[in-house]
Design a protein around this motif. Sequence first.
Motif, short mmCIF file in Angstrom:
data_model
loop_
_atom_site.label_atom_id
_atom_site.label_comp_id
_atom_site.label_asym_id
_atom_site.label_seq_id
_atom_site.Cartn_x
_atom_site.Cartn_y
_atom_site.Cartn_z
N LEU A 160 0.77 -1.17 0.19
CA LEU A 160 0.05 0.33 -0.16
C LEU A 160 0.67 1.23 0.00
N GLY A 161 2.21 1.28 0.13
CA GLY A 161 2.82 2.00 0.55
C GLY A 161 3.46 3.01 2.04
N ALA A 162 4.11 3.48 2.19
CA ALA A 162 4.63 4.50 3.63
C ALA A 162 4.04 5.32 4.09
N LYS A 163 2.63 5.92 2.68
CA LYS A 163 2.50 7.32 3.54
C LYS A 163 1.26 7.27 4.39
N PRO A 164 -0.13 6.62 3.65
CA PRO A 164 -0.79 5.29 3.91
C PRO A 164 -0.94 5.19 5.35
N MET A 165 -0.12 4.31 5.30
CA MET A 165 0.18 4.11 6.84
C MET A 165 1.35 4.75 8.04
N TYR A 214 8.95 5.82 5.11
CA TYR A 214 9.08 6.82 4.09
C TYR A 214 9.95 6.92 3.61
N PHE A 215 10.68 7.62 5.37
CA PHE A 215 12.10 7.83 5.30
C PHE A 215 13.37 7.72 4.13
N PHE A 216 13.19 6.59 4.21
CA PHE A 216 14.30 5.89 3.34
C PHE A 216 13.98 5.89 2.01
N ALA A 217 12.31 5.82 1.70
CA ALA A 217 11.72 5.90 0.08
C ALA A 217 12.72 7.49 0.06
N THR A 218 12.45 7.95 0.69
CA THR A 218 12.28 9.81 0.48
C THR A 218 14.07 10.52 0.13
N VAL A 219 14.38 9.79 1.13
CA VAL A 219 16.07 10.68 0.84
C VAL A 219 16.87 9.75 -0.28
N PRO A 220 18.12 10.67 -0.66
CA PRO A 220 18.56 9.83 -1.81
C PRO A 220 19.48 8.70 -1.35
N ARG A 221 20.48 7.59 -1.81
CA ARG A 221 21.17 7.12 -1.23
C ARG A 221 22.34 7.69 -0.23
N ASN A 222 22.69 8.46 -1.46
CA ASN A 222 24.33 9.24 -1.10
C ASN A 222 23.75 10.19 -0.19
N GLN A 223 22.71 10.68 0.37
CA GLN A 223 22.35 11.34 1.52
C GLN A 223 21.94 10.70 3.31
N LEU A 224 22.00 9.42 2.62
CA LEU A 224 20.90 8.65 3.90
C LEU A 224 21.69 8.91 4.97
N VAL A 225 23.37 8.61 5.03
CA VAL A 225 24.24 8.50 6.55
C VAL A 225 23.65 10.22 7.19
N ASP A 226 23.41 10.96 6.76
CA ASP A 226 23.93 12.91 7.06
C ASP A 226 22.18 12.91 7.63
N MET A 227 21.91 12.64 6.58
CA MET A 227 19.99 12.80 6.56
C MET A 227 19.76 12.00 7.75
N LEU A 287 4.51 9.20 -3.60
CA LEU A 287 5.85 8.51 -3.45
C LEU A 287 4.92 6.86 -4.38
N GLY A 288 4.28 7.16 -5.36
CA GLY A 288 3.42 5.73 -6.03
C GLY A 288 2.60 5.25 -4.77
N SER A 289 2.20 5.13 -3.02
CA SER A 289 1.43 4.71 -2.29
C SER A 289 -0.67 5.13 -2.60
#
Length: 742
Positions: free
Chosen positions: A291-296, A348-361, A422-424
């Motif tokens: 169903l996607g992260a946003k509705p949940m 939802y956070f992991f789906a939103t943040v680009p992989r190369n910014q994941l550590v800092d975010m 995000l497609g949910s």
Amino acid sequence: MSEQLSAFRIKKARRIFDSFSGINSFSFALVTGNTITLYAMLLGANSTVIGLLGAFMSLSFFSIPLGKYGLKRWGLVKTFAHNWTLRNFSLLPLLLIPFFYVRGDLDISLVLMLLSVFLFNFFRGIGLISNNPVIGILSTGKNRGEYIVWLSLINNATALVATLFLAVLLWHGSGVEIYNIAMIVGIVTGTIASLLLYWLPDSGMKSFESTEKPLSLFSTLKVAFANHNLRTFLFSYLVLGLGIGMARPFIIVFCKEVYGQSDGVLTLFTLCSVLGALLMGLVLRLVIDRLGAKPMYIIFSAIVPVSLFFAFAAPAIGAPVASLIFLSLLSAVVNVGFAGQESAAQTYFFATVPRNQLVDMSMLYFFILGGTGVVGAVFGGAFLDFLYAVGFSPVVAYRIFFLVCIVLTGFGIVIQRRLQDLGSYHVRDSLAVLFSPRDMRALTLLRKLDTTRDPERETRLIAAIGTVGSAISVEKLLDHLSSPRFVVRYEALQSVARLERLSPRVTETLLFELENREFSTAALAARLLGQFRVSHAGSLLRLALKSPDYRLVAEAMLALARIGDERAQFLVGQVLVSSNNPFILIHGVRAMEIWHNTSAVPILLDLLRNDYLPAHIADETILTLSELMGVPRRFFYRYEEYIRERDKMNVFIYEEIDEMFSRRKRKDHDFQKIILDFLNDQFADEPFVRWVLDFSRGKTGIFSALLVSVALDADLNRQESFRFFLCFWAVTVFGNPKLIEK
């Protein structure tokens, strides 16, 4: 520890980490959360102290950056193990509390507790920097989600066991010695769990995976606020976190101070909280990826203010049984919201943040999580003390307190609605799925399908999912169309037939199958496109009429008729006239019946002229003609009798004539003779045609005119079955003259 570990070493490491997770969760449940809260209340702690104890749990996230220094020196696993060991050793001062308690030094006891809990969470935070990378490495491959869910179930199940253990202890008393036993067991089991970490393989990974140089906190904030959706998410997470941070530590205190529950009963409520988290995990693992992260995120967040509203109402005070039931349900449901929104937010956070910014975010994410927990808990405790100080009773004070929590979480939900989908699914559609037994069964079967490695079981599961008829499962089943096994592809496509409507993705899939899967699933795709009246499939269906795949040709004819493509009717007629394949012929006749227009009659009559037409095809064609001509449905049963006993055809027609004479209350012996003569002699066709023309008096309809025009056709009227049909039609016209105008 490296992501290049062999499958064998990963399997071995998983067994170790599973054991660690179970023992660690057992220990954690005994030395944190409600256990510490109840212990502190026994020592006379006020709301501010309780708030601080809750805040220390969140403060652990602020020590995560210190873990980077440990990674450089010790590597991933040893940083984890060293700090987890120190975490457990930091609780040793708790064992001195009984000595000071007996002497009446409650302040010293509380100081020892605050110090121990602070150090416990400080070292926990440093070690947490290794937790997610370790899980990420161990959960590589197709079953990543399954393994993460498995860890969650282990954690919740062992926490449940620990809660039951504590409940048994408290049932025999709630003195300081009971809590001391719980602390001893928690420290010992926690140390055992920490030692297990040293057994994990470690290749010396020094830091998180990142493709860019780490950012400063200011730069991280700048990047985060430049992304509108991420900014919205973090703001909603901040507001929700404040409301939840206030409420979470004081649910158990509310049960004790407002309802006067004993420590043993309070442990029952803790048990209900764990059961709520287990329920959340069982549901969320089925739906969040579908169903996607946003509705949940929104739905589970909404559970929090709704459940707190019932706490605000504070019903059943003074009613022991009713209050016990209410508080048990409150503890379970509110923790469903707490745990569910945390899991959905992280997804939802992991789906939103680009992989190369994941550590800092992630650092920023943890800072917000920790900060809201600290501020919420400290402010909540101070706010309750203030309400008590100004003279409010516990009931009124907690009503005001929960009202503030409801407002904060409600405001956070309002912000959540501005997040990108995000497609949910939409929230309303997601709720429909959650409350639909059919959809939940489909999701359960899908999870089994994802984990099976048995081709035969895979086929059975796909067939079972197809029978459920859930739209949400069909979207997933379409992924199996790439399977090398035909039966898997066929069953996956077959599930579409039970849908109420097609989504754009399903439609595109059917068009692809139609165009590219001759002698495989193209025929089924054609049938489904016709079933759902996909009009823009007409061009591909017309091309399919030229296919060497006779099943595809047959289904394409039916599909063209169902979508109402009358331009293709002539092409289908050509196929009928030129083909000797019974499968194609029977479907073509059925297509003409679906078109149900004047163009179908000459095509069917041409088909009957085929000298090699199988008898059962001729029968089907005549029955279709009867439908087009509006002949009463009883012709089907008369024709069925005729096929079984052809020597009685005169009897059957005579019975029909006699019935019509009775209905019209007059007899026409000339008509009877004309009909019976033509039935038995193909050359007696002229009197038959003359009677029809005279009877119509110039009002012959198009269908009737077409039929009469071929009554003199020797290629047709030489067929006894066709003459039987014409005679039955004429008798019907005699009884209902309006029929000839059709």
